[in-house]
Design a protein around this motif. Structure first.
Motif: not given
Length: 291
Positions: A17-44
């Protein structure tokens, strides 16, 4: 990156088949993340999620998010969308993600949505809560990662009076870290403070969108009002400035949580996205968004 369990190398969905769009509802503890956006060498957050989705679905997955939270900021109501294989079983994908993801991020639901749904541009408003513990001993240990320990009193009547003066559409340049080509005009719909029985003071902040560091700067300014260092009118007076205000403290990231994002009915998703892609300028006019 460590995962709680290893799984057989099997795809989550049959090929086809092809692709379809899906919504993801997300929860997280941000303490150990360097934010949302992808960054090289950092955990996001995005990096961890796309890695897990890619391993499960055996294809690269791109996520578009409602609000790119900064390092240390949490979420109980984050929303993203992704175009996934049409054969994806949403319930099964949620279960598999729960087993692949580390314990500080979870995808609560995966829901098929219309192709016009855009987690970022279709959003009507975002809701944040900032928690401040004013007890002499600080934040309770089980809430210390999402609550600021504040060693000063907070006059709730004063901060509410000051917050009401900020409601409406304004240029919030004094409360934002300016980004080239980005507007600082925002419509602040709610800014209210309450004190719980345990002494924790919470600020609820809602707007159509927020510029960089806006919520934490608003909270920082109002905490100065709450402790008596600034007058009730001071935050609103800053709205006349077209650059970041000197003396506006940025509240620490860990007290802030994205708690929800509102969207219009499916029939209005495309129209809302088109409006949001325009840059607002003072007075309600719009200008084409920069690429």
């Amino acid at each position: 990156m460590q995962y709680s369990e290893q799984y057989p190398d099997e795809p989550a969905t049959p090929r086809g088949g092809g692709l379809a769009r899906f919504r993801l509802d997300i929860t997280y503890d941000g303490t150990d993340f360097s934010g949302w956006a992808v960054q090289p060498t950092r955990r996001t957050v995005c990096g961890v999620l796309t890695d897990a989705l890619g391993r499960i679905l055996r294809t690269d997955v791109g996520l578009t998010v409602a609000g790119r939270t900064d390092a240390g900021v949490h979420a109980t109501g984050q929303v993203a969308h992704a175009d996934l294989p049409v054969e994806v079983d949403p319930a099964r994908l949620v279960r598999r993600l729960a087993r692949f993801l580390p314990p500080d991020v979870r995808v609560r639901t995966v829901t098929p949505v219309p192709a016009a749904f855009d987690a970022r541009f279709s959003a009507l408003r975002r809701h944040y809560v900032y928690r401040v513990a004013t007890a002499p001993y600080g934040a309770e240990p089980l809430r210390a990662r999402d609550t600021l320990s504040w060693p000063h009193p907070v006059d709730v009547d004063a901060v509410n009076a000051a917050s009401q003066r900020l409601l409406g559409e304004h240029d919030f340049a004094a409360f934002c870290k300016r980004r080239e080509g980005a507007t600082t005009v925002r419509a602040l719909e709610r800014f209210s403070w309450t004190r719980a029985a345990d002494g924790v003071v919470s600020a609820a902040v809602s707007a159509d969108a927020f510029c960089h560091s806006m919520v934490r700067s608003l909270v920082g300014a109002l905490l100065d009002v709450g402790r008596g260092r600034r007058g009730v009118d001071w935050p609103a007076e800053l709205l006349t400035r077209r650059e970041r205000g000197q003396g506006v403290a940025v509240a620490p990231a860990h007290g802030l949580t994205l708690v929800g994002v509102d969207y219009p009915p499916d029939s209005a998703l495309g129209a809302r996205a088109e409006v949001t892609r325009n840059l607002r300028v003072p007075g309600g006019a719009t200008a084409p968004a920069a690429p």
